[in-house]
Design a protein around this motif. Structure first.
Motif, mmCIF file in Angstrom:
data_model
loop_
_atom_site.group_PDB
_atom_site.id
_atom_site.type_symbol
_atom_site.label_atom_id
_atom_site.label_comp_id
_atom_site.label_asym_id
_atom_site.label_seq_id
_atom_site.Cartn_x
_atom_site.Cartn_y
_atom_site.Cartn_z
ATOM 1 N N ALA A 42 0.828 -1.210 0.000
ATOM 2 C CA ALA A 42 0.000 0.000 0.000
ATOM 3 C C ALA A 42 0.859 1.254 0.000
ATOM 4 C CB ALA A 42 -0.934 -0.006 1.212
ATOM 5 N N PHE A 43 2.014 1.182 -0.658
ATOM 6 C CA PHE A 43 2.894 2.336 -0.746
ATOM 7 C C PHE A 43 2.865 2.888 -2.180
ATOM 8 C CE2 PHE A 43 5.252 -1.711 -0.520
ATOM 9 C CZ PHE A 43 5.613 -1.848 -1.863
ATOM 10 N N PRO A 44 3.422 4.078 -2.419
ATOM 11 C CA PRO A 44 3.418 4.645 -3.776
ATOM 12 C C PRO A 44 4.183 3.751 -4.757
ATOM 13 C CG PRO A 44 3.912 6.337 -2.152
ATOM 14 C CD PRO A 44 3.948 5.031 -1.429
ATOM 15 N N TYR A 45 3.763 3.780 -6.006
ATOM 16 C CA TYR A 45 4.350 2.897 -7.014
ATOM 17 C C TYR A 45 5.857 3.073 -7.151
ATOM 18 C CZ TYR A 45 5.758 1.160 -11.565
ATOM 19 O OH TYR A 45 6.431 0.523 -12.573
ATOM 20 N N GLU A 46 6.346 4.308 -7.035
ATOM 21 C CA GLU A 46 7.777 4.537 -7.252
ATOM 22 C C GLU A 46 8.653 3.783 -6.251
ATOM 23 O OE1 GLU A 46 6.014 8.407 -5.488
ATOM 24 O OE2 GLU A 46 5.475 6.910 -6.993
ATOM 25 N N ARG A 72 9.659 -1.347 -6.656
ATOM 26 C CA ARG A 72 10.775 -2.233 -7.006
ATOM 27 C C ARG A 72 11.827 -2.334 -5.899
ATOM 28 N NH1 ARG A 72 12.541 -5.017 -11.233
ATOM 29 N NH2 ARG A 72 10.810 -4.256 -12.525
ATOM 30 N N PRO A 73 12.331 -1.213 -5.351
ATOM 31 C CA PRO A 73 13.340 -1.355 -4.298
ATOM 32 C C PRO A 73 12.829 -2.091 -3.066
ATOM 33 C CG PRO A 73 12.684 0.946 -4.563
ATOM 34 C CD PRO A 73 12.133 0.207 -5.725
ATOM 35 N N VAL A 74 11.570 -1.840 -2.683
ATOM 36 C CA VAL A 74 11.027 -2.508 -1.501
ATOM 37 C C VAL A 74 10.883 -4.008 -1.742
ATOM 38 C CG1 VAL A 74 8.996 -2.752 -0.013
ATOM 39 C CG2 VAL A 74 9.847 -0.479 -0.590
ATOM 40 N N LEU A 75 10.324 -4.379 -2.884
ATOM 41 C CA LEU A 75 10.095 -5.800 -3.148
ATOM 42 C C LEU A 75 11.393 -6.562 -3.381
ATOM 43 C CD1 LEU A 75 6.856 -5.853 -5.328
ATOM 44 C CD2 LEU A 75 7.124 -5.942 -2.843
ATOM 45 N N GLU A 76 12.358 -5.931 -4.033
ATOM 46 C CA GLU A 76 13.637 -6.606 -4.216
ATOM 47 C C GLU A 76 14.328 -6.849 -2.877
ATOM 48 O OE1 GLU A 76 15.692 -4.169 -7.044
ATOM 49 O OE2 GLU A 76 14.760 -5.168 -8.770
ATOM 50 N N GLU A 77 14.181 -5.910 -1.962
ATOM 51 C CA GLU A 77 14.781 -6.068 -0.633
ATOM 52 C C GLU A 77 14.081 -7.164 0.175
ATOM 53 O OE1 GLU A 77 15.400 -3.511 3.506
ATOM 54 O OE2 GLU A 77 14.691 -2.513 1.683
ATOM 55 N N LEU A 78 12.755 -7.283 0.010
ATOM 56 C CA LEU A 78 11.977 -8.199 0.853
ATOM 57 C C LEU A 78 11.591 -9.489 0.137
ATOM 58 C CD1 LEU A 78 9.511 -5.596 2.434
ATOM 59 C CD2 LEU A 78 11.664 -6.455 3.387
ATOM 60 N N SER A 79 12.130 -9.735 -1.044
ATOM 61 C CA SER A 79 11.674 -10.859 -1.855
ATOM 62 C C SER A 79 11.761 -12.198 -1.135
ATOM 63 C CB SER A 79 12.452 -10.917 -3.169
ATOM 64 O OG SER A 79 13.845 -11.055 -2.923
ATOM 65 N N GLU A 100 5.745 -0.798 -17.759
ATOM 66 C CA GLU A 100 6.259 -1.684 -18.804
ATOM 67 C C GLU A 100 5.699 -3.094 -18.683
ATOM 68 O OE1 GLU A 100 10.540 -3.219 -20.673
ATOM 69 O OE2 GLU A 100 10.494 -1.701 -19.095
ATOM 70 N N ALA A 101 5.525 -3.577 -17.474
ATOM 71 C CA ALA A 101 5.013 -4.938 -17.261
ATOM 72 C C ALA A 101 3.514 -5.037 -17.535
ATOM 73 C CB ALA A 101 5.311 -5.391 -15.838
ATOM 74 N N GLY A 102 2.849 -3.911 -17.692
ATOM 75 C CA GLY A 102 1.403 -3.883 -17.903
ATOM 76 C C GLY A 102 0.669 -3.221 -16.768
ATOM 77 N N SER A 103 1.054 -3.546 -15.541
ATOM 78 C CA SER A 103 0.438 -2.974 -14.345
ATOM 79 C C SER A 103 1.410 -3.107 -13.191
ATOM 80 C CB SER A 103 -0.872 -3.690 -14.004
ATOM 81 O OG SER A 103 -0.619 -5.039 -13.629
ATOM 82 N N ALA A 104 1.140 -2.371 -12.119
ATOM 83 C CA ALA A 104 1.970 -2.509 -10.919
ATOM 84 C C ALA A 104 1.895 -3.930 -10.375
ATOM 85 C CB ALA A 104 1.520 -1.509 -9.862
ATOM 86 N N ALA A 105 0.711 -4.526 -10.431
ATOM 87 C CA ALA A 105 0.546 -5.888 -9.916
ATOM 88 C C ALA A 105 1.342 -6.895 -10.739
ATOM 89 C CB ALA A 105 -0.936 -6.254 -9.907
ATOM 90 N N GLN A 106 1.341 -6.740 -12.061
ATOM 91 C CA GLN A 106 2.125 -7.647 -12.911
ATOM 92 C C GLN A 106 3.618 -7.471 -12.663
ATOM 93 O OE1 GLN A 106 -0.339 -6.298 -16.372
ATOM 94 N NE2 GLN A 106 0.200 -8.332 -17.151
ATOM 95 N N GLU A 107 4.043 -6.235 -12.467
ATOM 96 C CA GLU A 107 5.443 -5.993 -12.149
ATOM 97 C C GLU A 107 5.814 -6.660 -10.822
ATOM 98 O OE1 GLU A 107 7.542 -2.054 -12.834
ATOM 99 O OE2 GLU A 107 7.418 -2.094 -10.634
ATOM 100 N N ALA A 108 4.925 -6.562 -9.835
ATOM 101 C CA ALA A 108 5.175 -7.211 -8.550
ATOM 102 C C ALA A 108 5.322 -8.722 -8.718
ATOM 103 C CB ALA A 108 4.051 -6.891 -7.565
ATOM 104 N N GLN A 109 4.483 -9.323 -9.572
ATOM 105 C CA GLN A 109 4.577 -10.758 -9.800
ATOM 106 C C GLN A 109 5.896 -11.124 -10.481
ATOM 107 O OE1 GLN A 109 1.845 -13.614 -9.167
ATOM 108 N NE2 GLN A 109 4.028 -13.956 -8.846
ATOM 109 N N GLU A 110 6.382 -10.262 -11.382
ATOM 110 C CA GLU A 110 7.672 -10.512 -12.022
ATOM 111 C C GLU A 110 8.816 -10.454 -11.010
ATOM 112 O OE1 GLU A 110 8.218 -7.849 -15.274
ATOM 113 O OE2 GLU A 110 6.678 -8.770 -16.523
ATOM 114 N N ILE A 111 8.743 -9.498 -10.095
ATOM 115 C CA ILE A 111 9.790 -9.361 -9.082
ATOM 116 C C ILE A 111 9.718 -10.495 -8.062
ATOM 117 C CG2 ILE A 111 10.717 -7.863 -7.259
ATOM 118 C CD1 ILE A 111 9.480 -5.480 -8.803
#
Length: 216
Positions: A70-74, A77-84, A113-124
């Motif tokens: 529930a954080f801003p889109y920008e 990537r850094p948050v999810l890569e850190e917590l993957s 680029e991935a289509g949506s923030a959710a799709q990008e999250a799934q890629e990460i």
């Protein structure tokens, strides 16, 4: 246990409050343990007896079985890569709607680029089960438990069981209803892009508009 990352935003705080009032145990994460604990204490004042705890994002991600973004889109990537590693195998609910505000033009959607923030999250997070939901729900109304909310929560995912669970969580918030889009996570793009439209409508008409699916 539900974890909500992004406590500084109204959407995260509102979801934490409403789901805790519905009987869920909620941990809210922030950039520091102190900020997370302060947010939990603030929310607990308006929800006596509710199970709300606070910590940093890493601690919340580790503790939660279902983790809300529930954080801003920008910051995604850094948050999810850190917590993957902490999110492997978990249900991850993206509440994110990428948008920018332009002076004199209001809000507009950001192309991802991935289509949506959710799709990008799934890629990460290839080992997580990503679900898109709650993007079109008023953050202001979520934060006021006296408001009887009205509307539908469109839920998109490639994971049927995870989607069903999130639909159930949406239904625990009084007068909200989770709606299955019967499609894949690819449909999250359209749900996310409705949000800037609603933001602009709300500013023009000074209201808290949402989405209601008729005939269902």
């Amino acid at each position: 246990m539900l974890a909500i990352l992004g406590r500084t935003g109204p959407e995260g705080k509102g979801l934490a409050l409403r789901l805790a009032l519905a009987g869920e145990a909620v941990t809210i994460g922030s950039r520091s343990t102190e900020r997370g604990a302060a947010a939990a204490a603030e929310l607990a004042e308006g929800a006596p007896g509710a199970n709300i705890a606070g910590t940093d994002n890493a601690g919340a991600a580790a503790a939660g079985d279902v983790v809300f973004l529930a954080f801003p889109y920008e910051g995604q990537r850094p948050v999810l890569e850190e917590l993957s590693a902490s999110l492997d195998g978990k249900i991850v609910v993206s509440v994110i709607a990428p948008m920018v505000f332009e002076r004199g033009k209001g809000a507009r959607a950001v192309e991802v680029e991935a289509g949506s923030a959710a799709q990008e999250a799934q890629e990460i997070l290839p080992n997580a089960q990503v679900v898109a939901a709650f993007q079109n729900v008023s953050a202001e109304e979520l934060q006021d438990p006296q408001v009887d909310m009205e509307g539908d929560v469109v839920v998109c995912s490639d994971h049927a069981d995870a989607k069903k669970l999130v639909i159930g969580l949406a239904g625990k918030i009084k007068s909200l209803r989770g709606v299955d889009d019967w499609g894949a996570l690819a449909n999250a793009k359209y749900v996310e892009q409705i949000t800037p439209l609603l933001v602009n409508i709300n500013r023009i008409y000074r209201t808290h508009s949402g989405v209601k699916i008729t005939g269902v």
